[in-house]
Design an enzyme around this catalytic site. Structure first.
Site, PDB file in Angstrom:
ATOM      1  CD  GLU A 127      -2.745  -1.114   2.559  1.00 23.19           C
ATOM      2  OE1 GLU A 127      -3.556  -2.018   2.735  1.00 23.19           O
ATOM      3  OE2 GLU A 127      -2.609  -0.139   3.352  1.00 23.19           O
ATOM      4  CB  ILE A 157      -1.105  -4.733  -7.881  1.00 28.43           C
ATOM      5  CG1 ILE A 157      -1.429  -4.132  -6.501  1.00 28.43           C
ATOM      6  CG2 ILE A 157      -1.600  -6.169  -7.982  1.00 28.43           C
ATOM      7  CD1 ILE A 157      -0.702  -4.778  -5.337  1.00 28.43           C
ATOM      8  CD  GLU A 363       7.459 -12.033  -4.990  1.00 29.94           C
ATOM      9  OE1 GLU A 363       7.754 -13.044  -4.331  1.00 29.94           O
ATOM     10  OE2 GLU A 363       7.010 -12.079  -6.141  1.00 29.94           O
ATOM     11  CB  SER A 366      18.454  -5.823  -0.332  1.00 33.44           C
ATOM     12  OG  SER A 366      18.426  -6.274  -1.680  1.00 33.44           O
TER      13      SER A 366
END
Length: 380
Positions: A127, A157, A363, A366
């Site tokens: 978000e 997204i 995702e 680092s």
């Protein structure tokens, strides 16, 4: 330790390599320039079984292991990371999450079509104010008895406009913190669900990245994944596996850039000989090859852990952290080996360099991977 791929894995690897060369390479620069989603290529990947590789055949998948998925991701990513991230999201974040935690009704209704490539999915966690801090969900799903009322915005997204099924993480009970979060299945076309503008990105420009807006979307209770309050755990478990896919993507980007640099160095001449004969260039290639091999072993180890039922939080985080750094280092050096030609689009390496950067961000950045690693090693 045996690092040899099985005959089946080698066949899958070759199939992915052939597809990348024959179907993804033609037009990849033009798709990048135009930010064009690879619609026809995605359709063909679905037909080849690339979009549901680890899903059980009962639900339309290929029933393959994680390592087969990893070698496929590597080969696709050497040529087109925009296409490979579509494969990654559909496999790791959407199909895997539904198969692992969805009920039978949800699997039959959604998973079968997703795994076959008939439709593709999207995973909606980030978000405007909740990227790395996934507990700070502003999107809300108010419990209304037999349904939820969903409100909020999701950012960055992948497959945002092209997906048909969206797994949305939302806060139901703020007082419970991360235990008050749920994962809901949203379908395109639900009243109040709107796809926002497409992002104009640095890299992976062929992938479809949008913001999503939910305005009083009525979501049936049967679309909740798992028990009430399971959403945060669902997201973290799903992302842990997703990191292996992105690590494989980073590995592929690095390997693709290295292969281009080596080929160019053996053809380009300077000072009366091929530049590969100059130590300055030869040593760059040596460093690239070594780092890529190290990254490959980390990625394969994470896949092996997942396939053997081991905890892969640590190995997956290490693989993504290191492979994404190698992707950046290798692509920068590949541009350098190409010299001025590396700065123009025709030689592909500038695109790979731009694509590499996102592997250090999505995702789990680092920095987040270092948190996962440090917590794991200090727990002992």
């Amino acid at each position: 330790m045996d690092f040899t791929l099985s005959e089946e894995q080698l066949m899958i690897q070759q199939a992915a390599k052939d597809f990348a060369q024959n179907e993804l390479l033609p037009g990849v620069i033009e798709r990048d320039d135009a930010q064009k989603f690879p619609t026809e290529q995605v359709k063909k990947m679905g037909e080849l079984g690339f979009l549901g590789m680890m899903v059980h055949p009962d639900y339309g998948g290929s029933g393959l292991d994680t390592l087969s998925y990893v070698v496929t991701m590597e080969e696709l990513s050497k040529i087109d990371a925009s296409a490979s991230v579509i494969v990654s999201v559909n496999n790791s974040l959407v199909c895997w999450g539904l198969e692992a935690y969805g009920n039978e009704e949800q699997k039959k209704k959604y998973l079968t079509r997703l795994a076959s490539g008939e439709i593709i999915g999207a995973f909606c966690l980030s978000e405007p104010e909740a990227g790395s801090d996934a507990t700070s969900q502003k999107t809300t799903a108010i419990d209304m008895g037999d349904h939820y009322i969903l409100n909020g915005t999701k950012n960055w997204i992948t497959n945002g406009a092209t997906a048909s099924v969206y797994l949305v993480i939302a806060q139901t009970d703020r007082e419970k913190g991360h235990k008050g979060i749920n994962a809901l299945i949203i379908e395109k076309g639900m009243e109040g669900f709107e796809v926002g503008p497409k992002e104009n990105k640095l890299g992976i420009r062929g992938s479809d990245t949008h913001s999503l807006n939910f305005n009083d979307v009525k979501v049936p209770k049967k679309n909740r994944i798992g028990d009430d309050g399971f959403g945060f755990k669902f997201a973290m478990k799903t992302l842990a596996g997703g990191r292996i896919g992105i690590a494989a993507q980073a590995l592929g980007i690095a390997a693709g850039a290295y292969e281009l640099a080596k080929k160019y160095a053996k053809q380009r001449k300077a000072f009366g000989t091929e530049i590969a004969n100059h130590q300055a260039v030869a040593f760059k290639l040596a460093d690239m090859h070594t780092q890529i091999e190290a990254a490959r072993h980390l990625v394969y180890k994470a896949a092996w852990d997942k396939d053997n039922g081991n905890n892969y939080d640590l190995s997956g985080a290490m693989a993504k952290l290191y492979a994404s750094q190698v992707a950046m280092d290798t692509t920068i050096e590949a541009v350098q080996v190409h010299g001025g030609n590396g700065f123009v689009k025709d030689y592909h390496v500038e695109r790979l360099m731009r694509d590499a950067k996102i592997t250090q961000i999505y995702e789990g950045t680092s920095e987040i991977q270092k948190i996962v690693i440090s917590r794991s090693i200090l727990r002992d």
